[in-house]
Design a protein around this motif. Structure first.
Motif, PDB file in Angstrom:
ATOM      1  N   MET A  67      20.371 103.062  33.693  1.00 37.22           N
ATOM      2  CA  MET A  67      21.410 102.705  32.696  1.00 37.22           C
ATOM      3  C   MET A  67      21.613 101.264  32.689  1.00 37.22           C
ATOM      4  N   GLN A  68      21.135 100.437  33.738  1.00 41.15           N
ATOM      5  CA  GLN A  68      21.035  99.080  33.719  1.00 41.15           C
ATOM      6  C   GLN A  68      20.163  98.587  32.527  1.00 41.15           C
ATOM      7  N   GLY A  69      18.880  99.534  32.389  1.00 44.29           N
ATOM      8  CA  GLY A  69      17.838  99.033  31.329  1.00 44.29           C
ATOM      9  C   GLY A  69      18.672  99.079  30.107  1.00 44.29           C
ATOM     10  N   ILE A  70      19.290 100.249  29.785  1.00 45.71           N
ATOM     11  CA  ILE A  70      20.236 100.508  28.699  1.00 45.71           C
ATOM     12  C   ILE A  70      21.142  99.433  28.252  1.00 45.71           C
ATOM     13  N   VAL A  71      21.881  98.860  29.406  1.00 45.85           N
ATOM     14  CA  VAL A  71      22.839  97.993  29.522  1.00 45.85           C
ATOM     15  C   VAL A  71      22.298  96.651  29.092  1.00 45.85           C
ATOM     16  N   ASN A  72      21.188  96.393  29.568  1.00 46.20           N
ATOM     17  CA  ASN A  72      20.387  94.972  29.400  1.00 46.20           C
ATOM     18  C   ASN A  72      20.063  94.894  27.880  1.00 46.20           C
TER      19      ASN A  72
END
Lengths: 496, 352
Positions: free
Chosen positions: B267-272
């Protein structure tokens, strides 16, 4: 409510609002007249100029321009078979044959008046239906949209004068072309041959420029002379005949307007379908359906009224839900943001006068375009007597520029030219271009909503939902009706 | 006989016309070379013309942003002119492919949605010829957090209800766009089953489907959902972004509710990725002097008070981020992409 309506009107009677509305209308007429460019482009181009204007003036300019594009694109459609925007393609089906018969002025008059009445009906219906439109919108879903598209396909039967087989071939060609590009359901490229250009599909408005306008210019070149020969007496039909025609067919205007209102109100049902559906509806309710396609004035009145009423319809979801009812309404929504207007219930309860301002803009802008149309129709109609040697280069240039400007891609110019040749050949060998257009418009819509209906409601969606079932029965009846009538006529004929 | 002949001539003429216009336009594009070596004391862009590729349609959101900002970049870079070129097609791929293969001299740059490009690449879309992680990032103009909403009458009231649904979560979508991939990743990391219903025509169409209850919910920009949330037509469930949103302080952020460590990373990857949203970028290995000068000019432009005020008024706010920072985020996205790739590919597969 009356008070809000009056204060909404009063907001428009300022110098600024009036000047900007007139500017918007003039601009809209011009943009509409040019092929490929429609209301969306007119609004997008004007949007930056509305920053800092009073809400009434800004809305007057934007909506005014949008309203005016409808009649603007009908002018070029009727006179030169060049539909100014994708949604006025059905005006060519009968408008241009009228011009060829020397009734161009009458067709223009009818179009102007139908547009006026349609716009006003749309505005009135918008006012009345605001409270319960929500319920109607909530009850219609993908299965019903699918049935609407299916019903649209039945119109093919009408144009297949002489040979049903030829009609089905033309429509099949249209469907085939609609399927070029990315499939809307799975995103799989179809018939693209690895080309990125084809991945976006064939743009409808570009194809229409080719099919109708360019092919017509090829035909004119082959035939020589001009669209309307000078020998034909232009005097035997006048603008006023057209205006009177509209009042004679007031029922058609009413039903077409209601249809336009609905189609405008449903996001996901494009405006190009509106004109086609209105046309089909006119044919099916007519006493002499065989006259359509050869210059029947009803064929001009119905799509024009529908397109005009579409405006009011598109405003319903835009104002009520903050959901744009069409592409042009997206631009209107962004204009709302800059003006600090928040759509939704609050707008209707606290800022009702603003809603009425918009209703009045539609009415007054329609009045302006109609006035313009009625007083200039005769002069415009004379353009069609220009010799082909003058007309062809001018129109071809405008067509190619129009095709280019749709998306700014040079490839589209090639597409338009290819479709010009296709259109020429279709007409030469008596395949209906109208059938092909219907196939193109409805292909993706059928596919989209059939797939969604299947995933949401299962394989038997057309019988498990009552509204859908009723629509299906209606489709079957309209499909069978011509045969039943023929059969009854022949039986009666036999008895006598 | 004569008629057939003239028909042939007419068709031929039309074709010649097209060919003429094709070659005419083809010749023009390569005349932008500026061979002068940059003088030491002169700014890099002094007197030069920059071409800005916008792979989106004119008049729409992305284009509006670009055209609003361009005069200010011109002002701070000293460029003679900045030409905005809308190269649309294949969901932005055509324009981006063009940028990828253009000369890295800093005279051709682009502006569009970065997450769309990265996701297209990672999910293995057809027609991608670029490597989005290798672009030279010049600066971010704006981003806004996204929001997961459900219909007003839905039984779902919180993120927890999503996992307790006991059936597939029906997700109407217009196709494999960034909101689709965000949703797929969210479902995977929170552990709820998703049924994507593809085929809808656009955001308006899917929003109506959610309001009507045809679908359970979807992810959109907060701005697009505002009215419907206020009217009670929709309920806000989760914010997808770095933190909670100022407008809905009670709505939790997706990163808060994901327990699974692996899921959190995805999810952090997507948010980034979403963070980079509307950015300026150039081809890979862009000229160093050009990169430096342009990053500086874009940063100054995005902080110009006049522009900020104008943007605020137009409802298209500016949230600038430095080019260096964007570039660092890209590296992080690459890290997370190992886990993301299979999820994204699976999501695309599920629609077929």
């Amino acid at each position: 409510m009356l008070e809000a309506s009056l204060s909404g009107l009063a907001a428009l009677f300022t110098g600024q609002a009036m000047i900007f509305m007139s500017l918007g209308v003039a601009f809209g007429l011009l943009i509409g007249f040019l092929p490929g460019l429609g209301g969306v482009v007119a609004m997008a181009l004007l949007l930056p100029f509305t920053f800092g204007l009073e809400p009434a003036a800004a809305l007057a300019m934007l909506l005014g321009a949008h309203v005016a594009t409808i009649f603007g694109s009908s002018i070029s459609g009727i006179l030169f078979n060049v539909p100014g925007a994708a949604k006025s393609v059905s005006i060519c089906f009968d408008g241009y044959p009228m011009t060829q018969k020397g009734e161009g002025a009458r067709a223009l008059g009818a179009a102007a008046m139908a547009s006026f009445l349609g716009g006003i009906f749309g505005a009135i219906a918008l006012t009345i239906s605001l409270p319960f439109m929500r319920a109607i919108m909530m009850s219609l879903g993908p299965p019903e949209y699918f049935m609407m598209a299916l019903w649209g396909l039945t119109i093919i039967a009408i144009f297949s004068d002489g040979s049903v087989l030829k009609g089905i071939i033309a429509a099949g060609l249209g469907l085939l072309i609609a399927f070029i590009g990315m499939d809307p359901v799975t995103g799989t490229p179809r018939y693209t041959f690895g080309s990125l250009f084809l991945l976006d599909g064939i743009d409808f408005s570009v194809a229409v420029i080719g099919l109708f306008a360019i092919s017509q210019m090829i035909k004119l070149y082959v035939k020589g002379g001009s669209i309307v020969e000078r020998e034909i007496n232009m005097g035997h039909s006048t603008v006023w005949d057209g205006v009177k025609d509209v009042f004679k067919h007031w029922r058609l205007v009413l039903s077409s307007s209601v249809l336009g209102l609905f189609i405008g109100a449903l996001p996901g049902v494009g405006a190009s379908i509106g004109g086609v559906a209105a046309y089909g509806q006119a044919v099916q309710t007519s006493k002499n359906p065989e006259k359509f396609g050869t210059g029947a004035v009803e064929g001009v009145i119905a799509p024009e009224a529908t397109n005009a009423a579409n405006e009011g319809g598109g405003l319903i979801p835009t104002l009520g839900f903050g959901v744009p009812g069409g592409e042009s309404m997206t631009i209107l929504l962004s204009a709302f943001v800059t003006m600090g207007i928040q759509p939704g219930k609050e707008l209707i309860t606290n800022n009702l006068h603003l809603v009425f301002t918009m209703v009045w803009i539609i009415v007054i802008a329609n009045l302006l375009t109609t006035g313009f149309g009625i007083f200039t129709a005769k002069k415009f109609a004379k353009l069609t007597t220009l010799p082909g040697t003058v007309l062809i280069p001018v129109i071809l240039a405008v067509c190619f520029v129009g095709a280019y400007s749709v998306k700014g891609r040079i490839g589209d110019v090639v597409v338009a030219a290819v479709f010009g040749v296709i259109g020429y050949l279709l007409e030469k060998y008596d395949y209906s271009r109208a059938d092909m257009v219907i196939g193109m418009v409805l292909g993706l819509m059928l596919e989209r909503y059939m797939h969604i209906s299947l995933t949401l409601h299962g394989k038997l969606f057309f019988v498990t939902r009552p509204v859908t079932l009723v629509m299906l029965i209606f489709v079957l009846i309209t499909l069978a009706y011509p045969f039943i009538r023929k059969w009854r006529l022949s039986r009666n004929g036999g008895a006598v | 006989m004569f008629k057939r002949k003239s028909a042939f001539v007419a068709i031929l003429l039309v074709l010649v016309l097209i060919l003429g216009s094709l070659t005419g336009c083809g010749a023009k594009q390569t005349s932008n070379d500026n061979k002068q070596p940059a003088a030491q004391d002169k700014p890099y862009y002094d007197g030069k013309t920059i071409t800005l590729i916008v792979p989106n349609s004119p008049g729409k959101g992305m284009d509006t942003y670009a055209r609003m900002i361009v005069p200010y970049i011109q002002k701070y870079s000293g460029a003679k002119d900045i030409v905005v070129k809308n190269l649309t097609g294949a969901g932005g791929l055509v324009g981006t492919n063009t940028l990828w293969s253009s000369k890295p001299d800093g005279l051709t740059i682009a502006f569009t949605s970065i997450p769309s490009l990265m996701l297209a690449q990672m999910s293995g879309s057809d027609g991608v010829t670029f490597d989005a992680t290798k672009f030279t990032y010049i600066g971010r103009a704006s981003t806004e957090p996204r929001i997961l909403t459900v219909g007003g009458k839905s039984s779902i009231n919180s993120a927890e209800d999503l996992t307790k649904l006991g059936r597939n979560f029906k997700f109407p979508t217009q196709g494999t766009d960034e909101d689709f991939f965000t949703m797929a990743t969210l479902a995977k990391s929170l552990g709820f089953k998703l049924k994507a219903i593809t085929g809808y025509e656009g955001n308006a169409d899917t929003a109506m489907a959610v309001v009507k209850g045809e679908g359970d919910g979807h992810i959109t920009a907060i701005m697009d959902a505002k009215t419907m949330i206020k009217e009670g037509d929709k309920k806000a469930i989760l914010v997808v972004g770095m933190e909670r949103s100022k407008e809905y302080p009670d709505v939790p952020n997706a990163l808060e509710v994901i327990k699974d460590e692996n899921g959190k990373q995805m999810m952090q990857g997507i948010v980034n990725m979403l963070e980079m949203h509307r950015s300026f970028f150039g081809p890979a290995n862009m000229d160093e002097n050009a990169t430096k000068a342009l990053r500086e000019a874009v940063w100054k432009a995005l902080n110009d008070p006049e522009l900020i005020q104008k943007a605020e008024k137009a409802g298209t706010p500016i949230t600038p981020m430095k080019g260096e920072e964007v570039q660092q985020k890209v590296a992080k996205v690459v890290e997370a992409s190992q886990h993301l790739r299979p999820v994204l590919k699976e999501a695309v597969q599920s629609t077929k």
